[in-house]
Design an enzyme around this catalytic site. Structure first.
Site, PDB file in Angstrom:
ATOM      1  N   SER A 159       2.432  -3.173   0.663  1.00  0.00           N
ATOM      2  CA  SER A 159       1.206  -2.385   0.741  1.00  0.00           C
ATOM      3  C   SER A 159       1.237  -1.302  -0.343  1.00  0.00           C
ATOM      4  O   SER A 159       1.654  -1.566  -1.477  1.00  0.00           O
ATOM      5  CB  SER A 159       1.079  -1.799   2.153  1.00  0.00           C
ATOM      6  OG  SER A 159      -0.142  -1.137   2.314  1.00  0.00           O
ATOM      7  N   LYS A 177      -5.499  -2.328   1.643  1.00  0.00           N
ATOM      8  CA  LYS A 177      -4.128  -2.057   2.085  1.00  0.00           C
ATOM      9  C   LYS A 177      -4.092  -1.452   3.494  1.00  0.00           C
ATOM     10  O   LYS A 177      -3.138  -1.682   4.243  1.00  0.00           O
ATOM     11  CB  LYS A 177      -3.413  -1.141   1.091  1.00  0.00           C
ATOM     12  CG  LYS A 177      -3.191  -1.766  -0.285  1.00  0.00           C
ATOM     13  CD  LYS A 177      -2.363  -3.045  -0.223  1.00  0.00           C
ATOM     14  CE  LYS A 177      -1.894  -3.489  -1.604  1.00  0.00           C
ATOM     15  NZ  LYS A 177      -1.246  -4.807  -1.602  1.00  0.00           N
TER      16      LYS A 177
END
Ligand code: COA
Length: 295
Positions: A159, A177
């Site tokens: 992420s 994300k």
């Protein structure tokens, strides 16, 4: 003791972890043809695992698989797929199972990024990044989960830290994300009873990547600004992310799931007070006067 402001050392993974801790394990990694995910794959392979890397560009992943195999002495296969296409991903998984018979570890790493303000971001541009990052992660989970349950394996999702606060020109990636983080947490909670773990690695500024060179001007001034906003006093390195990967996949992390691990030198918590810190706050008399009880 006053801080030295020296950069923290870069840790060589093989010096920290036992060499063969992943012997007999199989890694399935999307985005493994380049950058951070390739480094993560290489390190897991250096500790004994075989791997399948997934990417859109056949020539790139074929070359990467060859180099990874040669560098590690393990076997890496290239499985061409766009993570936006569930059918192609299922075929990549089938190819991995045909070759290795199982999947223990999954890295959901395929991502798209570019800098653009919301005002200059077309609907298609926004959707494209959501489709690659978030839906691509969902597709990867769906395609692999039956096999990862069988091995009581583990997921790592790649992420970022930019969506914890607002980052200009990154609306699309921030939204994508945040979705990835949420997917990982739900996966951990739902699959925990099957013995499956799921965690997120959130890299901060990692210097030696294509993404970093594209996303920042890489000027000396920018570099200094990044270093000065990082408590550990340096820009991140591929090894930093790779080491976190080995830890999270290893038995040392057997009771760690549903977590987000930033690999950012502490920079996420240092906004508005760049290094070097003002030394006045360290004055012992000043500190004493601050904590003197009121009579
Ligand atoms: N600024 C604004 N919009 C952009 C853009 C930019 N820098 N780059 C791409 N877009 C838009 C395109 O214009 C298109 O929208 P449109 O149809 O309204 O014009 C949309 O995003 C899709 O782009 P396209 O390149 O056609 O899609 P793709 O599926 O082939 O590739 C990316 C998507 C994100 C992978 C591609 O933009 C890319 O190659 N990025 C750099 C590489 C990368 O991100 N690597 C991952 C490292 S983290």
């Amino acid at each position: 003791m006053a801080p030295t402001h020296q950069a923290a050392p870069i840790v060589d993974s093989t010096a920290v972890f036992k060499e063969n801790i992943f012997k007999g394990k199989v890694l399935f990694c999307t985005g493994g043809g380049s950058g951070i995910c390739r480094a993560m794959t290489e390190t897991v392979m250096r500790h004994g695992a075989d791997a399948a890397i997934v990417g859109r560009k056949l020539d790139r992943i074929t070359q990467a698989a060859k180099e990874l195999s040669e560098a590690t002495g393990q076997t890496c296969i290239a499985t061409q797929a766009d993570v936006r296409d569930p059918k192609l991903l299922q075929e990549a998984v089938a190819k991995t199972i045909a070759k290795f018979g199982k999947i223990d570890f999954v890295i959901c790493g395929a991502a798209g990024n570019f800098l653009a303000p919301i005002s200059g971001l077309s609907e298609n541009a926004f959707r494209t990044v959501i489709e690659i990052d978030t839906i691509g992660t969902y597709n990867t989970i769906k395609a692999t989960i039956p096999y990862v349950r069988k091995t009581q394996g583990s997921y790592i999702h790649v992420s970022a830290t930019l969506h914890y606060r607002a980052t200009p020109y990154q609306a699309h990636v921030s939204a994508a994300k945040a979705g990835v983080d949420a997917l990982s947490a739900v996966l951990a909670v739902e699959e925990g009873p099957f013995g499956v773990r799921s965690n997120v690695i959130a890299p901060g500024a990692i210097g030696d990547t294509e993404g970093a060179s594209r996303l920042s001007a890489q000027s000396a001034e920018h570099r200094t600004r990044v270093v000065n906003s990082t408590p550990l006093g340096r820009i991140g390195n591929l090894k930093d992310v790779a080491n976190a990967t080995v830890f999270l996949f290893s038995d040392a992390a057997a009771f760690i799931t549903s977590q987000v691990i930033p690999v950012d030198g502490g920079s996420e918590h240092l906004r508005g007070l760049p290094l070097p810190y003002p030394t006045a706050v360290l004055d012992p008399e000043g500190v004493k006067s601050l904590i003197k009880p009121r009579l």
